[in-house]
Design a protein around this motif. Structure first.
Motif, PDB file in Angstrom:
ATOM      1  N   LEU A 193      34.736  -7.055  51.167  1.00 38.74           N
ATOM      2  CA  LEU A 193      33.796  -6.496  52.145  1.00 38.74           C
ATOM      3  C   LEU A 193      32.951  -7.588  52.794  1.00 38.74           C
ATOM      4  O   LEU A 193      32.743  -7.585  54.016  1.00 38.74           O
ATOM      5  CB  LEU A 193      32.891  -5.457  51.483  1.00 38.74           C
ATOM      6  CG  LEU A 193      33.543  -4.127  51.137  1.00 38.74           C
ATOM      7  CD1 LEU A 193      32.589  -3.275  50.307  1.00 38.74           C
ATOM      8  CD2 LEU A 193      33.944  -3.385  52.401  1.00 38.74           C
ATOM      9  N   VAL A 194      32.465  -8.516  51.981  1.00 39.50           N
ATOM     10  CA  VAL A 194      31.652  -9.613  52.516  1.00 39.50           C
ATOM     11  C   VAL A 194      32.494 -10.482  53.436  1.00 39.50           C
ATOM     12  O   VAL A 194      32.046 -10.890  54.514  1.00 39.50           O
ATOM     13  CB  VAL A 194      31.014 -10.438  51.370  1.00 39.50           C
ATOM     14  CG1 VAL A 194      30.393 -11.720  51.901  1.00 39.50           C
ATOM     15  CG2 VAL A 194      29.969  -9.608  50.634  1.00 39.50           C
ATOM     16  N   ALA A 195      33.733 -10.764  53.051  1.00 36.18           N
ATOM     17  CA  ALA A 195      34.616 -11.576  53.895  1.00 36.18           C
ATOM     18  C   ALA A 195      34.878 -10.885  55.228  1.00 36.18           C
ATOM     19  O   ALA A 195      34.868 -11.525  56.283  1.00 36.18           O
ATOM     20  CB  ALA A 195      35.928 -11.855  53.162  1.00 36.18           C
ATOM     21  N   LYS A 196      35.095  -9.576  55.191  1.00 32.26           N
ATOM     22  CA  LYS A 196      35.344  -8.825  56.422  1.00 32.26           C
ATOM     23  C   LYS A 196      34.120  -8.862  57.343  1.00 32.26           C
ATOM     24  O   LYS A 196      34.240  -9.090  58.552  1.00 32.26           O
ATOM     25  CB  LYS A 196      35.710  -7.379  56.085  1.00 32.26           C
ATOM     26  CG  LYS A 196      36.082  -6.545  57.274  1.00 32.26           C
ATOM     27  CD  LYS A 196      36.503  -5.150  56.851  1.00 32.26           C
ATOM     28  CE  LYS A 196      36.874  -4.299  58.045  1.00 32.26           C
ATOM     29  NZ  LYS A 196      37.279  -2.955  57.643  1.00 32.26           N
ATOM     30  N   ALA A 197      32.936  -8.655  56.752  1.00 31.33           N
ATOM     31  CA  ALA A 197      31.705  -8.688  57.542  1.00 31.33           C
ATOM     32  C   ALA A 197      31.446 -10.087  58.093  1.00 31.33           C
ATOM     33  O   ALA A 197      31.042 -10.248  59.254  1.00 31.33           O
ATOM     34  CB  ALA A 197      30.519  -8.220  56.690  1.00 31.33           C
ATOM     35  N   ALA A 198      31.675 -11.102  57.279  1.00 32.63           N
ATOM     36  CA  ALA A 198      31.464 -12.480  57.724  1.00 32.63           C
ATOM     37  C   ALA A 198      32.423 -12.832  58.856  1.00 32.63           C
ATOM     38  O   ALA A 198      32.034 -13.488  59.834  1.00 32.63           O
ATOM     39  CB  ALA A 198      31.631 -13.436  56.550  1.00 32.63           C
ATOM     40  N   ALA A 199      33.681 -12.415  58.746  1.00 26.30           N
ATOM     41  CA  ALA A 199      34.659 -12.693  59.803  1.00 26.30           C
ATOM     42  C   ALA A 199      34.237 -12.029  61.114  1.00 26.30           C
ATOM     43  O   ALA A 199      34.318 -12.639  62.185  1.00 26.30           O
ATOM     44  CB  ALA A 199      36.043 -12.210  59.371  1.00 26.30           C
ATOM     45  N   ALA A 200      33.768 -10.800  61.024  1.00 27.41           N
ATOM     46  CA  ALA A 200      33.302 -10.106  62.232  1.00 27.41           C
ATOM     47  C   ALA A 200      32.100 -10.825  62.835  1.00 27.41           C
ATOM     48  O   ALA A 200      31.995 -10.974  64.050  1.00 27.41           O
ATOM     49  CB  ALA A 200      32.957  -8.660  61.904  1.00 27.41           C
ATOM     50  N   SER A 201      31.205 -11.280  61.979  1.00 34.24           N
ATOM     51  CA  SER A 201      30.027 -12.001  62.449  1.00 34.24           C
ATOM     52  C   SER A 201      30.419 -13.321  63.115  1.00 34.24           C
ATOM     53  O   SER A 201      29.879 -13.687  64.157  1.00 34.24           O
ATOM     54  CB  SER A 201      29.074 -12.261  61.281  1.00 34.24           C
ATOM     55  OG  SER A 201      27.948 -12.974  61.721  1.00 34.24           O
ATOM     56  N   PRO A 237      38.399 -10.909  64.723  1.00 28.21           N
ATOM     57  CA  PRO A 237      38.227 -12.274  64.214  1.00 28.21           C
ATOM     58  C   PRO A 237      39.534 -13.060  64.320  1.00 28.21           C
ATOM     59  O   PRO A 237      40.623 -12.518  64.115  1.00 28.21           O
ATOM     60  CB  PRO A 237      37.851 -12.067  62.748  1.00 28.21           C
ATOM     61  CG  PRO A 237      37.443 -10.642  62.636  1.00 28.21           C
ATOM     62  CD  PRO A 237      38.153  -9.899  63.718  1.00 28.21           C
ATOM     63  N   SER A 238      39.398 -14.329  64.622  1.00 24.98           N
ATOM     64  CA  SER A 238      40.570 -15.191  64.684  1.00 24.98           C
ATOM     65  C   SER A 238      40.999 -15.545  63.259  1.00 24.98           C
ATOM     66  O   SER A 238      40.292 -15.272  62.283  1.00 24.98           O
ATOM     67  CB  SER A 238      40.239 -16.470  65.449  1.00 24.98           C
ATOM     68  OG  SER A 238      39.298 -17.231  64.705  1.00 24.98           O
TER      69      SER A 238
END
Length: 162
Positions: A141-149, A118-119
């Motif tokens: 965890l949600v932030a990490k998943a959202a960034a990957a998405s 993620p940028s």
């Protein structure tokens, strides 16, 4: 001193030995023929699981809807298997929801490529999206998943972000 030769293929010998074990020995032949017999779409949603002692091929499906639909086409699929396998063909088919094998990885497909990073902008946006979550671990965890998405969506032109 004898020279060691390169390994020789043993597939035919293995198949011959497996056939000694009865119907389940033909499983390798069934698995090899399955995608060509049923087509790619069905093969993604239904895969041979085992051959019973009575010769019935048990097929795992991705859902009960697939099991029902394929059950309606059982005679046609069995006929195609018989045409492809001859005497190695199963005597019957039984479809039930179950575990399917992982699809083979295609290195050219974006989903199977190395994970995108993620940028900084993706991470900031993800942190903003997760900010209302009170639990710190869950928020991270949600932030990490959202960034990957977000990174994945940015890598796929033509996809809309909601």
């Amino acid at each position: 001193m004898s020279r060691r030769s390169f390994p020789e293929p043993i597939g035919d010998e293995v198949r011959r030995e497996l056939k000694r074990f009865g119907p389940s020995g033909a499983m390798a032949e069934v698995v090899r023929a399955w995608p060509g017999v049923v087509g790619e779409a069905i093969a993604r949603n239904a895969w041979p699981a085992r051959v019973a002692r009575d010769g019935t091929l048990h097929v795992a499906t991705s859902s009960s809807a697939w099991s029902f639909e394929l059950g309606l086409h059982e005679a046609d699929i069995r006929g195609r298997l018989a045409a492809a396998l001859g005497t190695d063909a199963p005597t019957g088919l039984r479809f039930a929801p179950g575990r399917l094998p992982e699809p083979p990885s295609d290195p050219s497909h974006p989903e199977h490529s190395e994970a995108l990073r993620p940028s900084v902008a993706d991470r900031r946006q993800a942190e903003q999206l997760a900010a209302p979550i009170a639990d710190e671990n869950l928020r991270k965890l949600v932030a990490k998943a959202a960034a990957a998405s977000l990174a994945r969506s940015a890598d796929r032109p033509g996809r809309l972000l909601d």
